[in-house]
Design a protein around this motif. Structure first.
Motif, PDB file in Angstrom:
ATOM      1  N   THR A  10       0.824  -1.212   0.000  1.00 10.24           N
ATOM      2  CA  THR A  10       0.000   0.000   0.000  1.00 10.24           C
ATOM      3  C   THR A  10       0.858   1.262   0.000  1.00 10.24           C
ATOM      4  OG1 THR A  10      -0.089   0.172   2.414  1.00 10.24           O
ATOM      5  CG2 THR A  10      -1.704  -1.282   1.362  1.00 10.24           C
ATOM      6  N   THR A  11       0.181   2.400  -0.088  1.00  5.56           N
ATOM      7  CA  THR A  11       0.884   3.692  -0.024  1.00  5.56           C
ATOM      8  C   THR A  11       1.127   4.141   1.417  1.00  5.56           C
ATOM      9  OG1 THR A  11      -1.164   4.981  -0.038  1.00  5.56           O
ATOM     10  CG2 THR A  11      -0.183   4.425  -2.190  1.00  5.56           C
ATOM     11  N   GLY A  12       0.513   3.453   2.369  1.00 13.31           N
ATOM     12  CA  GLY A  12       0.652   3.854   3.775  1.00 13.31           C
ATOM     13  C   GLY A  12      -0.105   2.914   4.674  1.00 13.31           C
ATOM     14  N   PHE A  13      -0.529   3.420   5.845  1.00 14.01           N
ATOM     15  CA  PHE A  13      -1.083   2.550   6.876  1.00 14.01           C
ATOM     16  C   PHE A  13      -2.582   2.681   7.091  1.00 14.01           C
ATOM     17  CE2 PHE A  13       3.373   3.332   8.101  1.00 14.01           C
ATOM     18  CZ  PHE A  13       3.829   2.020   8.140  1.00 14.01           C
ATOM     19  N   PRO A  50       4.293   7.771  -1.160  1.00 15.24           N
ATOM     20  CA  PRO A  50       5.284   8.426  -0.309  1.00 15.24           C
ATOM     21  C   PRO A  50       6.621   7.692  -0.327  1.00 15.24           C
ATOM     22  CG  PRO A  50       3.188   8.271   0.822  1.00 15.24           C
ATOM     23  CD  PRO A  50       3.058   7.452  -0.429  1.00 15.24           C
ATOM     24  N   LEU A  51       7.688   8.440  -0.106  1.00 15.24           N
ATOM     25  CA  LEU A  51       9.031   7.877  -0.140  1.00 15.24           C
ATOM     26  C   LEU A  51       9.187   6.749   0.870  1.00 15.24           C
ATOM     27  CD1 LEU A  51      11.876   7.962  -1.301  1.00 15.24           C
ATOM     28  CD2 LEU A  51      12.446   9.722   0.402  1.00 15.24           C
ATOM     29  N   GLU A  52       8.601   6.908   2.051  1.00 15.45           N
ATOM     30  CA  GLU A  52       8.726   5.861   3.076  1.00 15.45           C
ATOM     31  C   GLU A  52       8.107   4.555   2.605  1.00 15.45           C
ATOM     32  OE1 GLU A  52      10.496   5.949   5.921  1.00 15.45           O
ATOM     33  OE2 GLU A  52      11.164   7.846   5.029  1.00 15.45           O
ATOM     34  N   VAL A  56       9.851   0.553   1.441  1.00 13.90           N
ATOM     35  CA  VAL A  56       9.390  -0.757   1.897  1.00 13.90           C
ATOM     36  C   VAL A  56       9.214  -1.724   0.741  1.00 13.90           C
ATOM     37  CG1 VAL A  56       7.494  -2.006   3.013  1.00 13.90           C
ATOM     38  CG2 VAL A  56       8.275   0.185   3.950  1.00 13.90           C
ATOM     39  N   HIS A  57       8.491  -1.296  -0.318  1.00 15.08           N
ATOM     40  CA  HIS A  57       8.169  -2.233  -1.394  1.00 15.08           C
ATOM     41  C   HIS A  57       8.817  -1.890  -2.739  1.00 15.08           C
ATOM     42  CE1 HIS A  57       5.336   0.919  -2.418  1.00 15.08           C
ATOM     43  NE2 HIS A  57       4.563   0.659  -1.369  1.00 15.08           N
ATOM     44  N   GLY A  58       9.425  -0.727  -2.852  1.00 11.60           N
ATOM     45  CA  GLY A  58      10.148  -0.389  -4.077  1.00 11.60           C
ATOM     46  C   GLY A  58       9.282   0.027  -5.244  1.00 11.60           C
ATOM     47  N   LEU A  59       7.991   0.261  -5.026  1.00  9.08           N
ATOM     48  CA  LEU A  59       7.090   0.618  -6.123  1.00  9.08           C
ATOM     49  C   LEU A  59       6.962   2.144  -6.204  1.00  9.08           C
ATOM     50  CD1 LEU A  59       4.327  -2.085  -5.544  1.00  9.08           C
ATOM     51  CD2 LEU A  59       6.351  -2.194  -7.028  1.00  9.08           C
ATOM     52  N   THR A  60       7.352   2.687  -7.333  1.00  9.27           N
ATOM     53  CA  THR A  60       7.395   4.142  -7.507  1.00  9.27           C
ATOM     54  C   THR A  60       6.188   4.646  -8.291  1.00  9.27           C
ATOM     55  OG1 THR A  60       8.614   3.990  -9.576  1.00  9.27           O
ATOM     56  CG2 THR A  60       9.908   4.021  -7.543  1.00  9.27           C
ATOM     57  N   GLU A 148      14.254  -9.201  -1.262  1.00  7.43           N
ATOM     58  CA  GLU A 148      15.039  -7.991  -1.020  1.00  7.43           C
ATOM     59  C   GLU A 148      14.170  -6.887  -0.441  1.00  7.43           C
ATOM     60  OE1 GLU A 148      16.975  -6.973  -4.626  1.00  7.43           O
ATOM     61  OE2 GLU A 148      18.118  -8.844  -4.750  1.00  7.43           O
ATOM     62  N   LYS A 149      12.927  -6.786  -0.905  1.00  3.00           N
ATOM     63  CA  LYS A 149      11.947  -5.849  -0.369  1.00  3.00           C
ATOM     64  C   LYS A 149      10.629  -6.582  -0.201  1.00  3.00           C
ATOM     65  CE  LYS A 149      13.828  -1.565  -2.390  1.00  3.00           C
ATOM     66  NZ  LYS A 149      14.110  -0.890  -1.104  1.00  3.00           N
ATOM     67  N   HIS A 150       9.705  -5.934   0.482  1.00  2.00           N
ATOM     68  CA  HIS A 150       8.366  -6.517   0.594  1.00  2.00           C
ATOM     69  C   HIS A 150       7.744  -6.583  -0.800  1.00  2.00           C
ATOM     70  CE1 HIS A 150       7.507  -6.052   5.103  1.00  2.00           C
ATOM     71  NE2 HIS A 150       8.789  -5.735   4.921  1.00  2.00           N
ATOM     72  N   GLY A 151       7.089  -7.691  -1.079  1.00  5.62           N
ATOM     73  CA  GLY A 151       6.367  -7.845  -2.336  1.00  5.62           C
ATOM     74  C   GLY A 151       5.173  -8.738  -2.092  1.00  5.62           C
TER      75      GLY A 151
END
Length: 232
Positions: A10-13, A50-52, A56-60, A148-151
Motif C-alpha cells: 500500500t501507499t501507507g497505513f 510516499p518515499l517511506e 518498503v516495497h520499491g514501487l514508484t 530484497e523488499k516486501h512484495g
C-alpha cells in the motif's frame, strides 16, 4: 480443501486517510499446499506513493503510472478468491484496505469470518517471540533470500510455507491417495497418478492347506518353527 494466501502492498497505513493498495498477490492452496495457481496485480493508486512506502516495497509513481486502477481489476480479485478461506499475516491490515477498495467500487466487503490470521496463530504458539514474517521464516528455515523488499506475491509464497509449519508441518497437507508431492519452483505440487490394483488374495490354496495339515500332523501343532529350527 481450497485456501487462498494473500498479501497487499500500500501507499501507507490507513485507508481512511487516503492510502491505497498498489499491489495484490494471491496464492492458491489445495490441502494446504500451493498448486502453482496465482494472481498478481500491480495497481495505480491514483495518488502519489510516499518515499517511506517506496523504501518498503520499491514501487514508484513512475512504475505504477500505467498500471490498472482498482476498479478495473476488482472483479478479477473476487473471481480468484471465490468463497475460499483467506490466509494473511496481520490480516486486519489487508482486510481493511481490500474492503475499503471494494466499497469504493460498489463491491461486497470480504467477511472477516473467512479469514485466518497467521500472526495471531504465531503469537499464540510462540508467546513473546518475534512473529513478523521474516522472524517466522528464520524459525522454520524457510528460504527468504529472494526477498530484497516486501512484495505481495513473494510474501504470499513465503507465508504459504510458514502457514504449513504453523499448522503442524507437511503432514496435514499430504494426500496419500493421489500421491501429491512438493515440486520445485515456488512450491508447485505434482499429482502422481497410480494405477488401481485389486487386493492380493491371502487365503491358502487347497493344496497349501492340505500340506499345512500334513505338516502339523507330523510335527505337532504346538511346535514353533524359527530360523529353520524347531523350538517349544
Amino acid at each position: 480443501m481450497r485456501e487462498i494466501v494473500l498479501d497487499t502492498e500500500t501507499t501507507g497505513f490507513d485507508p481512511n486517510k487516503g492510502d491505497r493498495i498498489v499491489e495484490v498477490g494471491c496464492v492458491e492452496l489445495m490441502n494446504h499446499l500451493p498448486t502453482g495457481r496465482e494472481l498478481h496485480i500491480y495497481i495505480n493508486p491514483e495518488r502519489d506513493v510516499p518515499l517511506e512506502a517506496q523504501k518498503v516495497h520499491g514501487l514508484t509513481d513512475e512504475f505504477l503510472a500505467d498500471k490498472p486502477v482498482f476498479a478495473d481489476i476488482a472483479d478479477d480479485i473476487i473471481a480468484f478468491l471465490e468463497d475460499s478461506p483467506l490466509i494473511a499475516h496481520n490480516a486486519t491490515f489487508d482486510m481493511r484496505f481490500l474492503n475499503a477498495e471494494f466499497e469504493k467500487v460498489g463491491r461486497p466487503r470480504l467477511d472477516s469470518a473467512r479469514v485466518i490470521d497467521t500472526l495471531k496463530i504465531a503469537q499464540a504458539k510462540f508467546p513473546g517471540a518475534p512473529a513478523n514474517l521474516d522472524a517466522l521464516c528464520r524459525r522454520f528455515n524457510v528460504d527468504a533470500s529472494a526477498r530484497e523488499k516486501h512484495g505481495a506475491l513473494i510474501d504470499s509464497y513465503l507465508l504459504a510455507e510458514v502457514y504449513l509449519e504453523l499448522i503442524g508441518g507437511r503432514a496435514p497437507g499430504l494426500d496419500f491417495g493421489q500421491g501429491q508431492t512438493r515440486g520445485a519452483g515456488r512450491g508447485a505440487t505434482v499429482a502422481i497418478e497410480r494405477p488401481f490394483r485389486e487386493p492380493r488374495p491371502h487365503a491358502p490354496s487347497p493344496a497349501e492347506d492340505e500340506a499345512h495339515r500334513a505338516f502339523l500332523a507330523q510335527n505337532g501343532s504346538s511346535w514353533l518353527w524359527y530360523g529353520g529350527e524347531k523350538t517349544g
